[in-house]
Each structure stands twice: as C-alpha cells, then as structure tokens.
Scaffold this motif. Structure first.
Motif, short mmCIF file in Angstrom:
data_model
loop_
_atom_site.label_atom_id
_atom_site.label_comp_id
_atom_site.label_asym_id
_atom_site.label_seq_id
_atom_site.Cartn_x
_atom_site.Cartn_y
_atom_site.Cartn_z
N UNK A 1 0.86 -1.19 0.00
CA UNK A 1 0.00 0.00 0.00
C UNK A 1 0.89 1.24 0.00
N UNK A 2 0.74 2.10 -1.02
CA UNK A 2 1.59 3.30 -1.11
C UNK A 2 0.78 4.56 -1.39
N UNK A 3 -0.48 4.56 -1.00
CA UNK A 3 -1.34 5.71 -1.32
C UNK A 3 -1.00 6.92 -0.46
N UNK A 4 -1.54 8.08 -0.83
CA UNK A 4 -1.47 9.26 0.03
C UNK A 4 -2.40 9.04 1.23
N UNK A 5 -2.08 9.66 2.34
CA UNK A 5 -2.85 9.45 3.57
C UNK A 5 -4.31 9.82 3.41
N UNK A 6 -4.60 10.86 2.62
CA UNK A 6 -5.99 11.28 2.47
C UNK A 6 -6.80 10.32 1.61
#
Length: 323
Positions: A76-81
C-alpha cells in the motif's frame, strides 16, 4: 511462502517503481489499477526511467471488480488522504493468511489498518524514494533514493518478513532492510518529516534557503527538539545517531532538500497535513509539550486549504513524489 502472490495498489511513482522492480526480478506481482492506467500498461507496459537502469515490463493488472482473495501480501503506497478508499479497495484481495505492508508517510494509518485487518496482519514500513508518474505514463526516478525498511509491529523476525526481504534483495534498483524495530523507525521518520514539513511549508522554502536566514537554523533545531519530545512522550525516544544526523541536515546552508508537502502546496494540491502535522499536534497537546511553531505551520496549511477551496490559488506544476 517461497513465492508469495503480491498485490500492489496503484502503479504510480512509488508503488509502480518498487512493484515494477519486484516484477522485473520474477516475483509474482499484480497491480490493482483503474481502467485508464490499465489501458496504458497493457499498451506500453510498465516503464521505469531510473539511474539504476530503465525498464519496460509486461505486468499483470486487475481492476476493482476483478479482485479476489488470493494475495499473500498487499503493498500500500497511497497518500494518507486516500487511505479510506484504499482500504476498501484492497480488503477483498487479501488471502485468509494475507497481510498488508503500508509505505505511507507518518504513523496514524497503522491504527486504521490494525482496526480493519488486525494487528497481526499489518506490517510497518517506510520508503525513501523520489519518483513521479510522468504525463507519458512512465515512472521517473529522480535520484539514488531507493530504500524500503519494514518489519513486524511485534518486533519478531518472521518468515514472511524474511521472504519479502529476499524478494526485494533480488530486485534491481532497490535497497531493502528487514528490521525488528520498525515502530521506532517509523516514529523517527515522523519526527524528521514533521520537522521538515513544518519548516519548509511555513517558510515556503527549502532547507538551505531557511538556514541561510538569520534565525532559520535555530528555528529548525527547535522544531526538531519538539518532534523528538513528542516521540519520547509516546515511548519512542529518537536515538542519538538519528538526532545527530538531522541536526546536521537541518543546518546545511547549501541544502536543496524540500518536502513533498511543500510541492503539494506549490502546485495547489491536497496535502497530508492532518496525517503528519495534525497527528503530531494532537500528541503534543496530550503530552503538554510546547508546540507553537508546529501550530503555526498547521494553521498556515489549513488556511491554504481554505484558499484552494475558494479557487483563489493558481496551481503550479508538480516536481515529483517523494517519501
């Protein structure tokens, strides 16, 4: 688990780079992407432009409607938002004994993932890379940052961590470290990142530009001490080596180091301010630690969000994605 099945959420700068390097070494990797990205990948392959060698790879992809519970590991490498949407997207893909390896900034996401999947199914991790998805669809790596650090929250050196480390060790252009103190390392990275983001965003300048002002270095080191005090109050006092390194880094008058949060501001985009600065602000308040500069930076960025929402800030070109 000699050759685990790995699902990577997205194929952008960070997930695409590390997932692509794994795929290029023969690992069993599938990318969960949207229709548009899938079309590009099917026509052009996954393309990496890097100081460690370019690559053009035929890769496996799925879209959300095709995800089945068959993956041993989900990266998982998404942005926190985007975390809530990301959790919903990956949940159907975890095998019964599968686990999640997140490479997000900060540490607040760990509680969210633990609650959703159980602590025993969530590893900790940090990534250090500067890369972006170019308009042509290629992933471009800007410098020699290429490091992943990961491990069990419990501190055990489990077989799944060893297996993952071996897979990354075989991948070109990746430095991977399996560790027994990942939570400590995540806290230390949060101290560094929150200090850098507080100062670069508040001053709208890189480290060197700030240090060259009459009081910039002093403010930087004060903020580093504030972050260290917050970490210590949460049971993770930064090491002497860590503090020495970042005192030196935040004292360099010729440094061009800036943060991805500053680049997000400069292009008029969303930021991870709540996940990074907001999290530290809450912990500082709980521990009754003085945090005026942190509060100013947080308020500064929240006011920026108000301007963005009102359409009063022109967007500028992004220069990359970094962790």
């Amino acid at each position: 688990m000699s050759n685990p099945s790995i699902l990577v959420l997205g194929a952008g700068g960070i997930g695409g780079y590390f997932g692509g390097r794994l795929a290029g070494s023969g690992a069993d990797v599938t990318f969960l992407v949207r229709d548009g990205r899938r079309k590009i990948l099917s026509e052009q392959g996954l393309r990496i432009e890097s100081p460690f060698g370019d690559a053009q790879l035929a890769v496996k992809t799925v879209v959300a409607s095709e995800v089945a519970p068959i993956y041993d590991a989900v990266i998982l490498t998404c942005k926190a938002y985007d975390l809530e949407a990301a959790v919903a997207a990956i949940a159907p893909g975890l095998a019964p004994d599968g686990y999640v390896l997140p490479f997000l900034n900060g540490i607040a996401h760990i509680d969210v993932l633990n609650q959703r999947f159980g602590q025993h199914r969530v590893l900790g991790g940090t990534a250090k890379i500067q890369a972006t998805l170019t308009p042509s669809g290629a992933i471009r790596q800007f410098n020699d940052w290429r490091t992943l650090t990961f491990g069990e929250q419990s501190g055990e050196m489990t077989e799944r961590v060893k297996t993952l480390a071996a897979l990354f060790a075989a991948a070109k252009g990746v430095e991977a470290f399996a560790v027994t103190d990942i939570v400590q390392r995540m806290w230390e990275k949060l101290v560094h990142l929150s200090t850098a983001a507080t100062m670069t965003c508040l001053m709208r300048a890189n480290v060197g530009e700030i240090v060259r002002t009459p009081n910039g270095r002093e403010l930087f080191l004060d903020q580093l001490q504030c972050g260290a005090a917050i970490a210590a109050a949460n049971g993770h006092t930064p090491s002497d080596d860590f503090m020495r390194l970042w005192k030196e880094t935040f004292s360099q008058a010729d440094s061009q180091y800036a943060t991805s949060m500053l680049r997000d501001i400069e292009r008029g985009g969303r930021t991870e301010v709540d996940h990074i600065l907001g999290f530290m602000l809450d912990r500082a308040s709980e521990a009754k630690i003085a945090h005026r500069t942190l509060l100013l930076a947080y308020t500064h960025i929240k006011a920026f969000e108000q301007r963005c929402a009102a359409g009063r800030l022109p967007a500028q070109a992004d220069t990359g994605e970094s962790h």
